[in-house]
Structures are given as structure tokens and as C-alpha cells.
Design a protein around this motif. Structure first.
Motif, short mmCIF file in Angstrom:
data_model
loop_
_atom_site.label_atom_id
_atom_site.label_comp_id
_atom_site.label_asym_id
_atom_site.label_seq_id
_atom_site.Cartn_x
_atom_site.Cartn_y
_atom_site.Cartn_z
N PHE A 158 24.28 17.67 57.04
CA PHE A 158 24.56 18.39 55.79
C PHE A 158 24.60 19.90 56.01
CE2 PHE A 158 23.25 14.27 54.33
CZ PHE A 158 24.00 14.05 53.19
N GLY A 159 24.72 20.31 57.26
CA GLY A 159 24.82 21.73 57.56
C GLY A 159 23.51 22.47 57.57
N LEU A 160 22.40 21.76 57.50
CA LEU A 160 21.08 22.38 57.52
C LEU A 160 20.54 22.31 58.95
CD1 LEU A 160 19.69 20.82 54.23
CD2 LEU A 160 20.67 23.08 54.54
N VAL A 161 20.97 23.27 59.76
CA VAL A 161 20.65 23.27 61.18
C VAL A 161 19.57 24.32 61.44
CG1 VAL A 161 21.55 23.55 63.51
CG2 VAL A 161 23.01 22.57 61.71
N PRO A 162 18.39 23.90 61.88
CA PRO A 162 17.32 24.86 62.09
C PRO A 162 17.40 25.54 63.45
CG PRO A 162 16.50 22.67 62.59
CD PRO A 162 17.95 22.51 62.14
N THR A 163 16.75 26.67 63.56
CA THR A 163 16.52 27.31 64.84
C THR A 163 15.18 26.83 65.39
OG1 THR A 163 17.74 29.28 64.14
CG2 THR A 163 16.25 29.52 66.03
N HIS A 164 15.19 26.29 66.62
CA HIS A 164 13.96 25.80 67.25
C HIS A 164 13.24 26.98 67.90
CE1 HIS A 164 14.81 21.34 67.05
NE2 HIS A 164 15.99 21.86 66.75
N LEU A 165 11.95 27.11 67.62
CA LEU A 165 11.18 28.23 68.12
C LEU A 165 10.00 27.74 68.96
CD1 LEU A 165 10.96 30.30 64.80
CD2 LEU A 165 12.62 30.59 66.65
N ASP A 166 9.80 28.37 70.11
CA ASP A 166 8.58 28.13 70.86
C ASP A 166 7.51 29.10 70.35
OD1 ASP A 166 9.27 30.59 71.90
OD2 ASP A 166 9.83 29.81 73.88
N ARG A 167 6.36 29.15 71.03
CA ARG A 167 5.27 29.99 70.54
C ARG A 167 5.69 31.46 70.44
NH1 ARG A 167 -0.50 29.75 73.44
NH2 ARG A 167 -0.61 27.78 72.30
N ASP A 168 6.41 31.96 71.45
CA ASP A 168 6.85 33.35 71.41
C ASP A 168 7.85 33.57 70.27
OD1 ASP A 168 5.26 33.95 73.56
OD2 ASP A 168 6.88 33.78 75.05
N GLY A 169 8.74 32.60 70.09
CA GLY A 169 9.72 32.71 69.02
C GLY A 169 9.08 32.70 67.65
N VAL A 170 8.05 31.87 67.48
CA VAL A 170 7.32 31.83 66.22
C VAL A 170 6.69 33.18 65.95
CG1 VAL A 170 5.25 30.89 65.10
CG2 VAL A 170 6.88 29.34 66.20
N GLN A 171 6.06 33.77 66.98
CA GLN A 171 5.40 35.06 66.80
C GLN A 171 6.39 36.17 66.45
OE1 GLN A 171 1.92 35.99 67.00
NE2 GLN A 171 1.91 33.82 66.53
N GLN A 172 7.55 36.09 67.05
CA GLN A 172 8.57 37.10 66.77
C GLN A 172 9.11 36.96 65.34
OE1 GLN A 172 11.77 37.18 69.60
NE2 GLN A 172 12.83 38.86 68.59
N ALA A 173 9.31 35.71 64.91
CA ALA A 173 9.84 35.48 63.57
C ALA A 173 8.81 35.76 62.48
CB ALA A 173 10.34 34.04 63.45
N GLU A 174 7.55 35.38 62.76
CA GLU A 174 6.50 35.52 61.75
C GLU A 174 5.21 36.01 62.41
OE1 GLU A 174 5.55 36.36 58.64
OE2 GLU A 174 7.09 34.86 58.15
#
Length: 423
Positions: A158-174
Motif C-alpha cells: 500500500f506504499g507504506l515503506v519504512p526506513t529500517h534503522l539500526d542503533r546508530d540510525g535510531v539515535q540519529q533520527a531520534e
């Protein structure tokens, strides 16, 4: 056509608005004040990324493990009441992959155009607080993350494609998230809506369209003739005649449907929320702490925590133990969280739950002119505009959207009728 809408939550008001725009005379009857029940304290999200049914693979086993743990995310209050036992057994039968995938497909189709419908509200002059911060699903354990990823293909279709984040990616995003969070799924298209503002906006527009909204008016009984709805009798003894009935009273739709003689199994699932103003931490996104099942939604001037599912009776009292679990989840997963005693007053409300985890939308068994729009569980705000489109098309006899004909069958109240089993 005069439509009597029983209920005053966001689903009821969305339906009243849609019917009034189509030219119907509409009367909304609410036992309390509009928007004061489950609509008030929800997680404040258009939760397209989190629309899976509550009955899910493994949910039964997990529920049994948590049954005696009063602060667990899912708590089943032990009871031998026959209605409760029957409901829980029916729900247990739907805790399998096949039914979950069917239910997920239905809800994804219903929420696929939710953002567009809310945009149409704003175009029509309905004012409410809406944000486009997206949602970050935050996972402490790889196991929980991998379990969730097994079903991602359904969202991606349905076009709801998430970005997968590792621990570093999580910290950068939030940056506010603690290092306990090792995995994340970022759905950047999900929105947030402050529910009281939406209720107020819908009420204002409904009144402009001529809708009569009657608060503190409790339905005592219904009057029918020849399997046709004729009107309601209020507790004050007043008769209100109507051509069509729409039961949209949230969790109280279940008892009302029994009183009408067309019973639908809707039972309460208690949820909690806590508002902090000012917010103890600043967030870039709406968050769901998946292992604790707690949502954190930043809104104008405050932060809302929401979570837990408690199956029991019609008890709206706040359980301090369950509130404590929500607060503990925030303290453990958000760096710098400051929550002194008395910082915020918790709220509890009853969500309308069904055994198969799907809403109940459509014509009631036995009646040609009585309908229901309820059973939305934790997705009332998310599904409100789509529900209004679906049930109004049935009431008006208009052609449904081409992709909604089979959805109407699957979510029909008549799937619970002894004379017809859709699923």
C-alpha cells in the motif's frame, strides 16, 4: 431522510458530517458530552503504520503469560462471566496468521486514503491540529523487530515503506531515545491529530450543516415496527422519531445492539493516556515503544503517553499499577525523562473491541434501516473518515467505492449473525 446517530465520538461525528453533507437531516444523541469518551484520550495518531488487528499470532500465548501480571502491556482480568468467556474464546480463535493477514489487509485498505480524507476535511473548512512528523517504531529486542518485519510486505503493497534503522540510525533520527533501542522502523507519512481539536472542528462544521447535537441525552429504548426502526425513547421520556438509525456509540454500541434485538459482540478494552505540559523531552517524531506497547506523541504544548490493553468490564477507573507501567516505559527508553509525582493526571477510557479485531460497519441484522459504525478498537481516529464514507454510502444507497464492496461484507455486523457467517 432523518438519520439519528447514537453516539458522540469521533466516528459518530465523522458519520454525521458525511451524511449532513449529502443532504440528510441528522440528529446526534450523546449520553455525555461529545468526544469525552475514548475519542478524548487516544494516542492522537493517524496510525496507518500500526493498524494490525489485536488478535495476532502469538497473542493468545503472550496473553496467558501476562494474565497474572497486572502491569503487563496486555492484561486479561480473570472473570467467569459467560459473555466475557465467550468473547475471549472467540478472540483466541482469531489469534492465527491467516485471520491476522485477512484483518490486516482490510484495515490497510480502509486506512490507505486516511490522509487524503483528513486533507478534504481541512479543505472544507474543518479546523483541527494536525502534524506530519511520521512515526518511529522503536524496538529493544531483535526478536520483536523481526516478528514485526515478517508482515511488512502487507504495508509495502500500500506504499507504506519504512526506513529500517539500526542503533546508530535510531539515535540519529531520534536523539531522545536511549541506547536500549536497537532497531527502528520509520514511517515518515504517518500523521498526528490532537483529538479534542478534531472533535471541536467536526462539531462546528456539523452545526453549520444543520446537524442537531444533543448532549446529556441517554437512549432508554428503541421503538420498531415490522423490523423497521422508527425512533428512540430517551431516559427523560422523550420520543425522537427518525427514518434511519446509526449506532456509533463506541463500546456502548454492544449493549445498545442487544437492546435493539440485533446483538453484536463488542466489549471494552481499557486504555490509558497521560498528558505532560510542557513535554519532559523534545521528540522529532511520534514514537511507539514496541516492547512496552507505549506510544509517545508530541503535540502543540504537550506530550501524550498512551498504551496498555486491559480486558475486563465497563470500569473506567484509573489503575495506578498500569499507569505506572506506562511511566516506567518512558523513563527507561527516553533519555532525560523527568516525571515528578503529580506532574500529570492520567486518563482511562474504554475502546470498543471485537473478537476478530475488525470494526463493525454496516446494516444490522433484522432491520432494513438500522446500521452500526463501531468496534474500531484502538483505530477510531484513524478509521473515522473511511468508516463515514463506507456506512454513508450504504445508508444513502449510493454506489460504494470499487475497492470497498468486499470490505463491506467482511466488516458487516451480520458476520456475527447466526443466520449468516461471512468469515
Amino acid at each position: 431522510m432523518h438519520v439519528i446517530v447514537v453516539g458522540g465520538g469521533v466516528v459518530a461525528l465523522a458519520c454525521a458530517y458525511r451524511l449532513a453533507r449529502a443532504g440528510c437531516v441528522v440528529t446526534v444523541i450523546e449520553a455525555r458530552t461529545v468526544g469525552s469518551a475514548a475519542s478524548h484520550g487516544n494516542a492522537a495518531k493517524v496510525a496507518r503504520a500500526e493498524c494490525g488487528p489485536v488478535p495476532a499470532p502469538g497473542a493468545l500465548l503472550q496473553g496467558l503469560r501476562w494474565m497474572l501480571k497486572a502491569d503487563s502491556p496486555l492484561y486479561v482480568k480473570p472473570s467467569l462471566a459467560p459473555d466475557f468467556v465467550r468473547f475471549m474464546l472467540k478472540m483466541a480463535r482469531h489469534c492465527n496468521e491467516r485471520d491476522f493477514r485477512i484483518g490486516l489487509d482490510v484495515t490497510l485498505r480502509m486506512v490507505s486514503d486516511a490522509n487524503d480524507l483528513f486533507d478534504e476535511y481541512t479543505t472544507d473548512g474543518i479546523e483541527f491540529e494536525m502534524h506530519t512528523a511520521g512515526v518511529l517504531l522503536a524496538f529493544e529486542t531483535r526478536e520483536r523487530y523481526r516478528d514485526h518485519c515478517e508482515f511488512l510486505r502487507a504495508w509495502e503493497e500500500f506504499g507504506l515503506v519504512p526506513t529500517h534503522l539500526d542503533r546508530d540510525g535510531v539515535q540519529q533520527a531520534e536523539p531522545a531515545l536511549s541506547t536500549r533501542i536497537r532497531h527502528g522502523l520509520l514511517f515518515d507519512q504517518d500523521r498526528q491529530i490532537e483529538p479534542d481539536s478534531l472533535t471541536c472542528g467536526l462539531v462546528k462544521r456539523c452545526v453549520e450543516l444543520g446537524v442537531e447535537i444533543r448532549e446529556y441525552t441517554r437512549v432508554k429504548s428503541f421503538f420498531t415496527a415490522d423490523d423497521t426502526f422508527r425512533g428512540v425513547v430517551t431516559e427523560s421520556g422523550e420520543d425522537i422519531a427518525g427514518d434511519t438509525l446509526l449506532l456509533a456509540a463506541g463500546v456502548w454500541s454492544g449493549p445498545l445492539s442487544r437492546q435493539l434485538g440485533a446483538p453484536v459482540p463488542i466489549r471494552p478494552g481499557k486504555g490509558y493516556s497521560i498528558d505532560y505540559s510542557p513535554a519532559p523531552v523534545q521528540l522529532n517524531h511520534s514514537l511507539t515503544l514496541e516492547d512496552a506497547r507505549v506510544a509517545a506523541t508530541p503535540l502543540d504544548g504537550f506530550l501524550r503517553l498512551a498504551g496498555t490493553m486491559e480486558f475486563g468490564g465497563f470500569d473506567e477507573r484509573v489503575n495506578a499499577t498500569r499507569v505506572g507501567a506506562i511511566r516506567r516505559a518512558a523513563a527507561e527508553n527516553l533519555d532525560g525523562w523527568d516525571d515528578p509525582p503529580g506532574a500529570a493526571i492520567p486518563w482511562a477510557g474504554l475502546r470498543p473491541m471485537t473478537p476478530d479485531g475488525l470494526p463493525v460497519i454496516g446494516r444490522l441484522d433484522r432491520f432494513a434501516n438500522a446500521y452500526m459504525a463501531s468496534g474500531h478498537g484502538m483505530l477510531g481516529l484513524t478509521l473515522a473518515p473511511g468508516t463515514a464514507e463506507l456506512v454513508s454510502a450504504q445508508i444513502l444507497g449510493a454506489g460504494e467505492r470499487s475497492d470497498a464492496s468486499d470490505i463491506a461484507d467482511i466488516v458487516s455486523p451480520q458476520r456475527f449473525s447466526s443466520r449468516r457467517r461471512v468469515r
